[in-house]
Each structure stands twice: as C-alpha cells, then as structure tokens.
Design a protein around this motif. Structure first.
Motif, PDB file in Angstrom:
ATOM      1  N   SER A   1       0.826  -1.192   0.000  1.00 46.17           N
ATOM      2  CA  SER A   1       0.000   0.000   0.000  1.00 46.17           C
ATOM      3  C   SER A   1       0.868   1.253   0.000  1.00 46.17           C
TER       4      SER A   1
ATOM      5  N   LEU B   1       5.155   4.702   2.356  1.00 49.04           N
ATOM      6  CA  LEU B   1       5.527   5.939   3.038  1.00 49.04           C
ATOM      7  C   LEU B   1       6.314   5.639   4.312  1.00 49.04           C
ATOM      8  N   ILE B   2       5.845   4.675   5.077  1.00 52.15           N
ATOM      9  CA  ILE B   2       6.546   4.292   6.313  1.00 52.15           C
ATOM     10  C   ILE B   2       7.954   3.807   6.003  1.00 52.15           C
TER      11      ILE B   2
ATOM     12  N   TRP C   1       0.612   3.666   2.139  1.00 50.33           N
ATOM     13  CA  TRP C   1       0.996   3.959   3.522  1.00 50.33           C
ATOM     14  C   TRP C   1       2.200   3.119   3.950  1.00 50.33           C
ATOM     15  N   GLU C   2       2.223   1.879   3.529  1.00 46.59           N
ATOM     16  CA  GLU C   2       3.383   1.035   3.828  1.00 46.59           C
ATOM     17  C   GLU C   2       4.636   1.587   3.147  1.00 46.59           C
TER      18      GLU C   2
END
Length: 284
Positions: free
Chosen positions: A2, A7-8, A4-5
């Motif tokens: 994803s 981005l982290i 978000w993953e």
C-alpha cells in the motif's frame, strides 16, 4: 504494497540510511512486522535512490570539486573503496537476495554493527576529562586529515562496506567505523562514507534495472500482492526528503559526538530480535 506502507518504509529509509543503525536491517524488519511478502529488494533499491538524491544535495560542493578535478587522490580512493563491494555483490548476489527475503541474520547483524561502533570509538579516542566525559573526542595522536589518507585506508573502508551488504550491518556505521579506526578526521570520515555510498547505490540500481522497469510498466506481481508505481514514488520521495535532513544531522553527530549511543541502540535491537526469533516468536 500500500501507499501507507511505502511511506513508512521511505521515512524509515531516510532516517536510518545515514545514521549508523542499518537502513537495510530496519527495512527487512519492517517488512516482517508489516507482513509485506512482495519481492522488496527492487523497492529497497528504489528508495535508496531517494537517499542518494539527498546525499548528492548535501555534499554537492564535494561532488562538484571531484567533477572539476577528477584526477585527484580522492577519486582513486573512492574507486578503491568501491571495488570490494562490487566483487561481493557479483559473487554473492543470490545469498544477498536470500538475506533480504529472510530476516534470519538480522539479530546477529545488528550486534555486529554495535560491536563495530564500540571498537572504532575506543580506537579513535582514549583521553577523558575528569568525570569520564570525552576530551573533545581527541586522543594523544592527532587525527589524520584528508590529505594524509592513503590507498590502504580506502581499501579497509571498502572491505567494511562490502561486509555491510548483509542487512542489519550498517553501511554508514561500518565505513565510518573503519575510517575512525584508521585515525581519519571525524568530519572527513563521515563525508567519505557518504561519498562512497553514491557508487554503491548506483551499482545496486543497475543490478535491479529490470525489476524497476517492471514496476514502472505496471508493477511487479507476487503471490500476495503487487508493488506498483505509486508506492514506489511515495517511498522514494519520502526517503529523499527525510534523508536530506538525516545526512546533515549525521555529519554533525559524527563530527562532535561519540557513536556509542547508536551502539547501545543497535545492540538492544539485536537482542530483542534474537529473543523473538528463538524464544517469544511474536514476529518471527
């Protein structure tokens, strides 16, 4: 994977690439915690390109000086320092990919990073003020300046960088430790380490051009998901932005302070990983 993953992972890459704590180790650890099962070595290579942009931006004057005067000792030393990594990558590519796919060596590798930081710190300075505080990180012998570097220094630093291909062994930690153990000036040790990262990252990118091309054309398919172009871009940009500030911070830390605090962190992280791998099994 994803957005978000991605981005982290990008933010973590940006923070840990230049701090002596192993960005690859943290990425593999996060892949395991987040349950990411895609073929992530190409993604890791891509977000390393973000931190490459960061180091080029921060060290642009050093790089420009190299370009303007390519026939100088520093150029030769960067070439010598890169050769061991190239040899290791070509000889052990399959083992490297297995190490990234499996978190098995992480705990021990973090402990190796911790040991490198402690040993190099001890070798670099021995004088202490009353109360145990470092005497401006100076030892009886004056640090050697850039002009005093030789090919042996470059080769030793390069061998340490080659060892740091293993996830969990910090590339910056290994190369800075090697430079400090050779009594090179702290500021130059950090700058040479980061300059040496440029051909290493470019080389890794060349080795994974096919996988990166597949992502750009529509994503790499895997049994449990896809790495698409948008996560790749998010991860790379976030790594670059965060990495810009991290590289400036790390140079300041290496110049002014001991690396022992990072050794405590990587040592504790290694123990936690080993404890979970062999006893608790919460993540591994």
């Amino acid at each position: 994977m994803s957005v978000w993953e991605a981005l982290i992972l990008g933010v973590v890459q940006g923070i840990t690439e230049f701090l002596p704590v192993s960005s690859s180790g943290h990425l593999v650890l996060l892949d395991t915690i987040l349950g990411i099962r895609e073929p992530t070595l190409a993604f890791h290579t891509a977000i390393h390109m973000g931190t490459l942009a960061a180091v080029v931006s921060v060290l642009r004057r050093d790089i420009w000086n190299l370009i303007r005067n390519i026939a100088q000792p520093l150029t030769l030393y960067l070439i010598i320092g890169t050769i061991p990594t190239v040899i290791a990558a070509l000889l052990f590519m399959d083992l490297i990919e297995q190490a990234f796919a499996s978190a098995a060596p992480l705990g021990f590798a973090f402990l190796v990073t911790s040991a490198l930081l402690v040993v190099s710190d001890k070798l670099y300075h021995r004088n202490e003020k009353p109360g145990g505080l470092p005497a401006k990180l100076a030892s009886p012998a004056q640090p050697r300046l850039q002009s005093e570097m030789n090919w042996v220094d470059a080769l030793v630093i390069g061998v340490f960088q080659a060892v740091a291909i293993v996830p969990g062994i910090s590339r910056s930690g290994a190369t800075i430790s090697a430079a400090l153990s050779r009594r090179l000036d702290r500021d130059f040790s950090a700058r040479f380490s980061f300059l040496l990262s440029i051909p290493a990252i470019l080389g890794a990118t060349v080795l994974h051009l096919r996988e990166l091309g597949e992502i750009a054309r529509g994503g790499i398919m895997a049994a449990e998901g896809t790495i698409g172009l948008l996560p790749l871009l998010v991860g790379t940009v976030s790594a670059g932005v965060v990495g810009f500030f991290a590289v400036r911070f790390t140079i300041k830390i290496v110049r002014e302070r001991s690396l022992a605090g990072f050794a405590v962190y990587t040592g504790a992280l290694g123990i936690l990983v080993l404890t979970d791998q062999f006893i608790t099994n919460f993540v591994f």
